[in-house]
Motif scaffolding. Structure first.
Motif, mmCIF file in Angstrom:
data_model
loop_
_atom_site.group_PDB
_atom_site.id
_atom_site.type_symbol
_atom_site.label_atom_id
_atom_site.label_comp_id
_atom_site.label_asym_id
_atom_site.label_seq_id
_atom_site.Cartn_x
_atom_site.Cartn_y
_atom_site.Cartn_z
ATOM 1 N N PHE A 146 0.240 3.795 12.014
ATOM 2 C CA PHE A 146 -0.554 4.801 11.411
ATOM 3 C C PHE A 146 -0.823 4.656 10.340
ATOM 4 O O PHE A 146 -2.234 4.399 9.738
ATOM 5 C CB PHE A 146 0.063 6.206 11.706
ATOM 6 N N VAL A 147 -0.259 4.032 9.220
ATOM 7 C CA VAL A 147 -0.273 3.683 7.778
ATOM 8 C C VAL A 147 -1.168 2.639 7.737
ATOM 9 O O VAL A 147 -2.160 2.213 7.188
ATOM 10 C CB VAL A 147 0.898 3.663 6.890
ATOM 11 N N ARG A 148 -0.649 1.274 8.838
ATOM 12 C CA ARG A 148 -1.419 0.134 8.894
ATOM 13 C C ARG A 148 -2.726 0.041 9.331
ATOM 14 O O ARG A 148 -3.697 -0.576 8.900
ATOM 15 C CB ARG A 148 -0.642 -0.847 9.600
ATOM 16 N N ASP A 149 -3.138 1.025 10.013
ATOM 17 C CA ASP A 149 -4.447 1.229 10.688
ATOM 18 C C ASP A 149 -5.205 1.943 9.811
ATOM 19 O O ASP A 149 -6.613 2.084 9.998
ATOM 20 C CB ASP A 149 -4.290 1.935 12.007
ATOM 21 N N ARG A 204 -5.278 5.064 9.030
ATOM 22 C CA ARG A 204 -5.598 6.532 9.200
ATOM 23 C C ARG A 204 -4.999 7.332 8.157
ATOM 24 O O ARG A 204 -5.798 8.297 7.814
ATOM 25 C CB ARG A 204 -5.026 6.779 10.684
ATOM 26 N N TRP A 205 -4.112 7.264 7.554
ATOM 27 C CA TRP A 205 -3.552 8.114 6.642
ATOM 28 C C TRP A 205 -4.339 7.894 5.196
ATOM 29 O O TRP A 205 -4.563 9.110 4.743
ATOM 30 C CB TRP A 205 -1.925 7.668 6.205
ATOM 31 N N ALA A 206 -4.753 6.846 4.970
ATOM 32 C CA ALA A 206 -5.622 6.708 3.774
ATOM 33 C C ALA A 206 -7.004 7.382 3.788
ATOM 34 O O ALA A 206 -7.655 7.922 3.000
ATOM 35 C CB ALA A 206 -5.888 5.147 3.561
ATOM 36 N N ALA A 207 -7.325 7.288 5.459
ATOM 37 C CA ALA A 207 -8.662 7.934 5.509
ATOM 38 C C ALA A 207 -8.497 9.606 5.729
ATOM 39 O O ALA A 207 -9.537 10.353 5.809
ATOM 40 C CB ALA A 207 -9.202 7.612 6.877
ATOM 41 N N SER A 266 8.219 3.807 14.252
ATOM 42 C CA SER A 266 7.148 2.600 14.677
ATOM 43 C C SER A 266 5.638 3.201 14.727
ATOM 44 O O SER A 266 4.935 2.634 14.130
ATOM 45 C CB SER A 266 7.442 1.951 15.904
ATOM 46 N N ALA A 267 5.542 4.320 15.340
ATOM 47 C CA ALA A 267 4.129 4.674 15.360
ATOM 48 C C ALA A 267 3.497 5.259 13.903
ATOM 49 O O ALA A 267 2.286 4.965 13.722
ATOM 50 C CB ALA A 267 4.333 6.203 16.199
ATOM 51 N N SER A 268 4.281 5.697 13.324
ATOM 52 C CA SER A 268 3.834 6.200 12.012
ATOM 53 C C SER A 268 3.708 5.000 10.979
ATOM 54 O O SER A 268 2.723 5.018 10.106
ATOM 55 C CB SER A 268 4.882 7.161 11.175
#
Length: 332
Positions: free
Chosen positions: A143-146, A148-151, A138-140
């Protein structure tokens, strides 16, 4: 006259002439059950407003012989005392700690629940919480939806879920189903139970604290009720330690919630997966911002198939009691 046996094994006698007009629905129940109570049985419904409830009981209490309720609402001590003719309590759910079972036993009132039909779905939920808590699914996702990964940010490493030593607190039907699922992940199973179960082949510990000290993950599957309140407290959480995880799909009251919140916010345990809480639907807000905690809204048995099976079992208990004064699944 029909003889039936109460939750405490006390024999009692009751007239066989109980009819649909003697049935009371207590609180909200499963829609399938509510519909049948209305359409098939023309059951009475206990008002929620205190003044209306008092007037209703003054008029109807002497004729009410069967109560149908959910495990969350139950028939508490005050209501039970208000129903002098009560003969049976039919409960939707495996848990019945909201019902005054001690008074029911004293009065020879049998109580039924809905065991077995929900074992698999609750065990599946425990496994889902286990995997999510250790691997932070759920945390990951957040992380994607926010973005942060794309950043360009990297998600932190998580804990391995397979090959762990897992403790089951309460090796009943559901606890056993959880253990069987975890065995498929190569986990070593330890347990604490009221009674040792050598036939299980699992490693037994004499107390919850000893169990917590021996395992990586503590899964709580113990029954609710006064005997299990707070059996996992600060000492057990300290024994679980900063690398240990807790999963609870049983009852929120089994864990000292304030001690658990402290352990999670201070990092003295690694994380938790929770489906139940001490004061539902209230959840400690201090847990909301922790990625080490997975929070579910008490959905352990919440599948369409299982809830339908539970509803059918409730109605089977009711029909059988009306037919011959016995219950299909009385609690022992």
């Amino acid at each position: 006259m029909t003889t039936h046996t109460s939750a405490a094994g006390v024999a009692a006698t009751a007239p066989t002439a109980a009819t649909a007009q003697h049935i009371l629905r207590v609180g909200p129940v499963n829609p399938q059950v509510a519909r049948a109570l209305d359409e098939e049985f023309d059951a009475l419904v206990l008002p929620t407003d205190p003044a209306e409830r008092a007037a209703f009981l003054a008029e109807q209490a002497d004729g009410i012989r069967i109560a149908v309720c959910s495990g969350r609402i139950g028939v508490d001590a005050e209501l039970m005392r208000s129903l002098p003719a009560l003969e049976a309590i039919i409960n939707f759910g495996v848990g019945y700690d909201a019902t005054d079972v001690a008074q029911a036993a004293e009065r020879g009132i049998p109580v039924s629940n809905t065991p077995d039909v929900l074992n698999d779905c609750v065990a599946d939920t425990a496994l889902a919480l286990y995997l999510d808590t250790l691997r932070q699914v759920s945390a990951s996702d957040r992380f994607v939806r926010d973005g942060r990964w794309a950043a360009g940010e990297g998600f932190p490493l998580t804990a391995r879920a397979s090959g762990r030593t897992v403790g089951i607190l309460g090796l009943g039907r559901i606890g056993t189903a959880i253990a069987q699922r975890l065995e498929a992940f190569g986990c070593r199973i330890h347990y604490h139970n009221r009674n040792e179960r050598p036939e299980s082949g699992y490693t037994y510990h004499a107390s919850a604290r000893e169990l917590a000290e021996a395992v990586d993950v503590l899964v709580i599957a113990a029954s609710g009720g006064p005997d299990s309140v707070g059996i996992v407290g600060a000492a057990e959480l300290a024994a679980l330690g900063p690398q240990g995880y807790l999963i609870n799909i049983a009852r929120g009251t089994v864990v000292d919630e304030s001690a658990l919140v402290t352990a999670l916010t201070e990092g003295s345990i690694a994380g938790a997966g929770l489906d139940v809480y001490a004061q539902e639907p209230q959840v400690p807000e201090s847990l909301f911002g922790l990625d080490t905690v997975v929070l579910l809204p008490h959905v352990g048995s919440g599948t369409r198939e299982t809830r339908s099976d539970m509803a059918e079992l409730v109605l089977s208990n009711l029909r059988q009691y009306l037919a011959d004064g016995t219950l299909v699944t009385p609690i022992s």
